[in-house]
Design a protein around this motif. Structure first.
Motif, mmCIF file in Angstrom:
data_model
loop_
_atom_site.group_PDB
_atom_site.id
_atom_site.type_symbol
_atom_site.label_atom_id
_atom_site.label_comp_id
_atom_site.label_asym_id
_atom_site.label_seq_id
_atom_site.Cartn_x
_atom_site.Cartn_y
_atom_site.Cartn_z
ATOM 1 N N SER A 47 -10.467 5.997 58.852
ATOM 2 C CA SER A 47 -9.690 7.218 59.244
ATOM 3 C C SER A 47 -8.446 6.926 58.182
ATOM 4 O O SER A 47 -7.881 8.161 57.861
ATOM 5 C CB SER A 47 -8.837 6.951 60.641
ATOM 6 O OG SER A 47 -8.173 5.685 60.544
ATOM 7 N N ALA A 48 -8.307 6.122 57.391
ATOM 8 C CA ALA A 48 -7.197 6.095 56.294
ATOM 9 C C ALA A 48 -7.679 6.841 55.002
ATOM 10 O O ALA A 48 -6.913 7.108 54.228
ATOM 11 C CB ALA A 48 -6.826 4.693 56.081
ATOM 12 N N VAL A 49 -9.075 6.848 54.771
ATOM 13 C CA VAL A 49 -9.401 7.372 53.370
ATOM 14 C C VAL A 49 -9.730 8.888 53.530
ATOM 15 O O VAL A 49 -10.339 9.406 54.411
ATOM 16 C CB VAL A 49 -10.931 6.822 53.039
ATOM 17 C CG1 VAL A 49 -11.388 7.585 51.806
ATOM 18 C CG2 VAL A 49 -10.804 5.374 52.899
ATOM 19 N N PRO A 50 -8.577 9.749 52.991
ATOM 20 C CA PRO A 50 -8.851 11.077 53.003
ATOM 21 C C PRO A 50 -10.125 11.580 52.267
ATOM 22 O O PRO A 50 -10.641 11.071 51.412
ATOM 23 C CB PRO A 50 -7.691 11.647 52.231
ATOM 24 C CG PRO A 50 -7.379 10.509 51.297
ATOM 25 C CD PRO A 50 -7.741 9.142 52.111
ATOM 26 N N ALA A 51 -10.628 12.740 52.596
ATOM 27 C CA ALA A 51 -11.684 13.425 52.223
ATOM 28 C C ALA A 51 -11.496 13.796 50.953
ATOM 29 O O ALA A 51 -10.186 14.453 50.377
ATOM 30 C CB ALA A 51 -12.197 14.535 52.957
ATOM 31 N N ALA A 52 -12.258 13.866 49.870
ATOM 32 C CA ALA A 52 -12.181 14.151 48.302
ATOM 33 C C ALA A 52 -11.992 15.699 48.500
ATOM 34 O O ALA A 52 -12.867 16.388 49.046
ATOM 35 C CB ALA A 52 -13.344 13.718 47.645
ATOM 36 N N VAL A 53 -10.875 16.244 47.884
ATOM 37 C CA VAL A 53 -10.848 17.636 47.738
ATOM 38 C C VAL A 53 -10.829 17.863 45.986
ATOM 39 O O VAL A 53 -10.128 17.522 45.449
ATOM 40 C CB VAL A 53 -9.284 17.991 48.067
ATOM 41 C CG1 VAL A 53 -8.898 19.515 47.963
ATOM 42 C CG2 VAL A 53 -8.945 17.417 49.494
ATOM 43 N N SER A 54 -11.790 18.980 46.152
ATOM 44 C CA SER A 54 -12.069 19.404 44.479
ATOM 45 C C SER A 54 -10.931 20.296 44.196
ATOM 46 O O SER A 54 -10.507 21.125 45.019
ATOM 47 C CB SER A 54 -13.140 20.169 44.691
ATOM 48 O OG SER A 54 -13.775 20.910 43.599
ATOM 49 N N THR A 55 -10.789 20.115 42.760
ATOM 50 C CA THR A 55 -9.485 20.858 42.197
ATOM 51 C C THR A 55 -10.037 22.158 41.364
ATOM 52 O O THR A 55 -9.255 22.650 40.917
ATOM 53 C CB THR A 55 -8.679 19.842 41.316
ATOM 54 O OG1 THR A 55 -9.717 19.567 40.045
ATOM 55 C CG2 THR A 55 -8.088 18.711 42.101
ATOM 56 N N ILE A 56 -11.409 22.208 41.466
ATOM 57 C CA ILE A 56 -12.039 23.168 40.378
ATOM 58 C C ILE A 56 -12.445 24.477 41.379
ATOM 59 O O ILE A 56 -12.943 24.337 42.351
ATOM 60 C CB ILE A 56 -13.502 22.547 39.957
ATOM 61 C CG1 ILE A 56 -13.056 21.422 38.917
ATOM 62 C CG2 ILE A 56 -14.165 23.564 39.112
ATOM 63 C CD1 ILE A 56 -14.113 20.739 38.310
ATOM 64 N N THR A 57 -12.106 25.664 40.902
ATOM 65 C CA THR A 57 -12.478 26.900 41.443
ATOM 66 C C THR A 57 -13.402 27.793 40.446
ATOM 67 O O THR A 57 -13.198 27.971 39.390
ATOM 68 C CB THR A 57 -11.205 27.770 41.578
ATOM 69 O OG1 THR A 57 -10.395 26.901 42.367
ATOM 70 C CG2 THR A 57 -11.362 29.043 42.303
ATOM 71 N N THR A 58 -14.491 28.050 41.198
ATOM 72 C CA THR A 58 -15.454 28.870 40.420
ATOM 73 C C THR A 58 -15.569 30.168 40.824
ATOM 74 O O THR A 58 -16.637 30.949 40.207
ATOM 75 C CB THR A 58 -16.740 27.979 40.492
ATOM 76 O OG1 THR A 58 -17.290 27.981 41.932
ATOM 77 C CG2 THR A 58 -16.770 26.709 39.754
ATOM 78 N N THR A 59 -14.964 30.726 41.807
ATOM 79 C CA THR A 59 -14.953 32.083 42.436
ATOM 80 C C THR A 59 -14.334 32.927 41.223
ATOM 81 O O THR A 59 -13.209 32.633 40.605
ATOM 82 C CB THR A 59 -13.918 32.305 43.633
ATOM 83 O OG1 THR A 59 -14.283 31.456 44.390
ATOM 84 C CG2 THR A 59 -13.919 33.790 44.173
ATOM 85 N N PRO A 60 -15.043 33.889 40.817
ATOM 86 C CA PRO A 60 -14.580 35.061 39.563
ATOM 87 C C PRO A 60 -13.094 35.401 39.870
ATOM 88 O O PRO A 60 -12.904 35.768 41.041
ATOM 89 C CB PRO A 60 -15.684 36.042 39.692
ATOM 90 C CG PRO A 60 -16.830 35.272 40.105
ATOM 91 C CD PRO A 60 -16.118 34.440 41.239
ATOM 92 N N GLN A 61 -12.358 35.241 38.972
ATOM 93 C CA GLN A 61 -11.101 35.876 38.967
ATOM 94 C C GLN A 61 -10.620 36.744 37.892
ATOM 95 O O GLN A 61 -10.555 36.191 36.840
ATOM 96 C CB GLN A 61 -9.996 34.758 39.317
ATOM 97 C CG GLN A 61 -8.520 35.303 39.251
ATOM 98 C CD GLN A 61 -8.168 36.106 40.421
ATOM 99 O OE1 GLN A 61 -8.224 35.491 41.528
ATOM 100 N NE2 GLN A 61 -7.491 37.411 40.102
ATOM 101 N N VAL A 62 -10.396 38.338 38.323
ATOM 102 C CA VAL A 62 -9.790 38.943 36.991
ATOM 103 C C VAL A 62 -8.282 38.672 36.754
ATOM 104 O O VAL A 62 -7.538 38.290 37.398
ATOM 105 C CB VAL A 62 -9.854 40.209 37.540
ATOM 106 C CG1 VAL A 62 -9.247 41.366 36.509
ATOM 107 C CG2 VAL A 62 -11.154 40.791 37.764
ATOM 108 N N MET A 63 -8.292 38.467 35.400
ATOM 109 C CA MET A 63 -6.938 38.234 34.840
ATOM 110 C C MET A 63 -6.297 39.359 33.851
ATOM 111 O O MET A 63 -7.124 39.539 33.056
ATOM 112 C CB MET A 63 -7.014 36.705 34.121
ATOM 113 C CG MET A 63 -7.458 35.667 34.877
ATOM 114 S SD MET A 63 -6.356 34.963 36.096
ATOM 115 C CE MET A 63 -5.075 34.353 35.083
#
Length: 250
Positions: A47-63
């Motif tokens: 219960s003490a070990v949090p689930a790994a959270v990805s910092t990478i986003t691959t959803t296309p984003q118009v900039m």
């Protein structure tokens, strides 16, 4: 004598009852206690070990990426932020403001766009030109529309960024070769942050990296090793490199 005999029998019966009671309520063995404690420890650890959270986003984003020079950054920034409602009305959201390392009055503004065509129309709006002039923008802005398909939001210990704009023979082949050079970049203090392509030319790649070691990264940028890697990946000509420092992240 009868009273003494009766008392002795009563005492004997009491002792038998006590011993029987003790036998029926034995304490838990050390093995049982250890097993219970181990089970609790495992549950607590899980219960003490949090689930790994990805910092990478691959959803296309118009900039929308704009670069321009200003007469005075301290005067330009309040003017820029005062027109936020105009940008929001056109589906544009503030992302990053950067200042060139070569000229601190050369500004990079990166915005996320909800819709490419609305963003294009916004850049042609006479009101935008007027707002820029009031803010002290000098010359003709460099405007680029891109679609990012990789973004790493992990926190890094550097605000220095390098934006590299390059034309390649084949974007997918370039990406494969680029991935193979990851360790070489790390060894030279470089980590990728955003990868995208020009919205009007899918053979024009836009790469933004964080420089964790500016001296090593700058030396690597003109090295024979990088030159060979670029040639092998299909880069055409010399990429444009714009170094900037992030001064505000929204």
């Amino acid at each position: 004598m009868k009273q003494y005999s009766f008392t002795r029998k009563l005492l004997y019966a009491s002792l038998v009852f006590v011993f029987c009671s003790c036998g029926g309520n034995k304490e838990k063995s050390n093995d049982d206690v250890s097993s219970a404690e181990s089970s609790l420890a495992i549950n607590d650890t899980a219960s003490a070990v949090p689930a790994a959270v990805s910092t990478i986003t691959t959803t296309p984003q118009v900039m929308l990426i704009i670069r321009h020079k200003v007469a005075n950054f301290a005067k330009w920034q309040p003017s820029y932020e005062a027109h936020d409602s105009m940008r929001l009305a056109n589906g544009l959201h503030n992302y990053v403001i950067g200042r060139s390392l070569a000229d601190s009055n050369m500004i990079l503004v990166a915005l996320k766009a909800d819709d490419l065509e609305k963003a294009r129309a916004f850049t042609k709006n006479p009101n935008l030109k007027e707002a820029m002039q009031k803010g002290g923008v000098m010359g003709i802005p460099n405007i680029m529309f891109t679609t990012s398909y990789y973004q790493d939001n992990a926190i890094v210990n550097s605000s220095i960024r390098s934006m590299n704009i390059m034309t390649v023979k084949d974007a997918d082949a370039w990406q494969t070769a680029f991935n193979e050079g990851k360790q070489e970049r790390l060894d030279n203090g470089i980590v990728e942050r955003v990868i995208g392509r020009d919205a009007d030319n899918d053979k024009k790649v836009v790469l933004v990296t964080a420089l964790l070691d500016t001296a090593k990264a700058n030396a690597y940028s003109v090295s024979d090793a990088l030159k060979k890697r670029r040639e092998a990946s299909g880069v055409i000509g010399t990429p444009e490199r714009f170094l900037f420092n992030i001064v505000k992240r929204y």
